[in-house]
Design a protein around this motif. Sequence first.
Motif, PDB file in Angstrom:
ATOM      1  N   GLU A   1      32.135  27.162  44.191  1.00 13.07           N
ATOM      2  CA  GLU A   1      33.472  27.632  44.514  1.00 13.07           C
ATOM      3  C   GLU A   1      33.817  28.707  43.492  1.00 13.07           C
ATOM      4  OE1 GLU A   1      37.216  27.355  46.692  1.00 13.07           O
ATOM      5  OE2 GLU A   1      35.295  26.387  47.063  1.00 13.07           O
ATOM      6  N   ARG A   2      34.238  29.880  43.959  1.00 10.13           N
ATOM      7  CA  ARG A   2      34.525  30.990  43.058  1.00 10.13           C
ATOM      8  C   ARG A   2      35.267  30.520  41.814  1.00 10.13           C
ATOM      9  NH1 ARG A   2      38.261  35.300  45.714  1.00 10.13           N
ATOM     10  NH2 ARG A   2      39.650  33.510  45.558  1.00 10.13           N
ATOM     11  N   SER A   3      34.755  30.899  40.649  1.00  8.72           N
ATOM     12  CA  SER A   3      35.318  30.383  39.409  1.00  8.72           C
ATOM     13  C   SER A   3      35.011  31.331  38.254  1.00  8.72           C
ATOM     14  CB  SER A   3      34.762  28.975  39.134  1.00  8.72           C
ATOM     15  OG  SER A   3      35.383  28.401  38.024  1.00  8.72           O
TER      16      SER A   3
ATOM     17  N   ARG B   1      38.745  36.107  40.735  1.00 11.57           N
ATOM     18  CA  ARG B   1      40.121  35.843  41.172  1.00 11.57           C
ATOM     19  C   ARG B   1      41.130  36.637  40.344  1.00 11.57           C
ATOM     20  NH1 ARG B   1      43.005  31.499  43.723  1.00 11.57           N
ATOM     21  NH2 ARG B   1      44.968  32.436  44.365  1.00 11.57           N
TER      22      ARG B   1
ATOM     23  N   GLY C   1      36.661  35.123  36.132  1.00 12.43           N
ATOM     24  CA  GLY C   1      36.000  35.408  37.397  1.00 12.43           C
ATOM     25  C   GLY C   1      36.737  36.422  38.245  1.00 12.43           C
TER      26      GLY C   1
END
Length: 397
Positions: free
Chosen positions: A342-344, A49, A47
Amino acid sequence: MIRYLTAGESHGPALAAIVEGLPAGIPVTQHDIDSQLLRRQQGYGRGGRMKIESDKAEVLSGIRFGKTIGSPVTLLVRNRDWQNWTVTMAQFEKPEQDVAKITVPRPGHADLAGRIKYGFDDIRPVIERSSARETAARVAAGSLSRVFLRALGIEIGSYVSAIGPASEAACTPAVEELLANGAESLSIEADLSPVRMLDKRAETGAMAAIDEVSNQGDTLGGIIELFITGVPMGFGSYVQHDRRLDAALIGALLSIQAIKGAEIGHAFDNARKPGSQVHDEFTLSARDGLARRSNRAGGLEGSMSSGLTIHLRAAMKPISSLVSPLQSFDLETLQPTLSRFERSDTCAVPAAGVVAEAALAPVIANALLEKLGGDHLDEIKNRLEAWRRHVAETFQA
């Protein structure tokens, strides 16, 4: 004995690890640690991140002039994304502006049980510590045990045998050929693939499957094959439950976020067969000494190393944070609602293989230290060489 603790939150200032019990004299470079952190950040399906972070470890103690000194090693991996979370994750004074609470748990995550267990009115603290971001600290810590083992001729490697519906054979002649040069040769070959697969057809299928579920807002899991070469016979013990090497190895794998199953060798397939088709027969010859006709037990017998390559398999579930939400409820109103995102990652199986390698390293290192003891690498190396000679001579006429 080696033990380590990690600390830090996913969006806090940094992750940290303290590694205690490493013998003195182990040569360590910055590259030994940072190269493993880089491997963890790779993989098709990761992702956003990973586009922000560029993980590198700061060594704060325990290494002098490029060698361990026997004292605890302190490692720090800073979170570059922290600058965007200084309000939400403020550590002391409560921010003047309101910080929205998270009250809708995601199915499959630690959200619900963690919030109830620790008495929070906000799921955010659960998300921060249960996140697989923690594994960056674990990989940094495990890299030190890997260096220790490598200096003694013991290597750990892995590849991915399945992602979603795309799979390849769990153990092929190509794998055996790579393992003949040490398990790290296997990892080097696997790392050339975006999904850490060895079979190009399976690689193409896996990438297509990741693209498909990504477009659907879904996620994929998979299966990781892990191998440890160079482990002599007699590590571990059958005399007490907490000294069983097989249990410690499986426990290390299941301690990794999203790993929900593990087996040694062909355990589940073996369970469907009669013993005559399962157990690894011995052969003795004047030239070769002791050998085996197979390694279906995965290199472990009676909870001890058998002298063969240790083979483990780990099953990773699909990541539980989905763009396309599942049914959930609001903990404040107890009304049904859809789960939040949730950003993943879409798929983190390739990275999980790197984490698994790191998690296994201290387990094998401790089994070695339990058997041989020693406070300095040279001392341990001499004892290991003597043990290898003793084992080999036992089977010579």
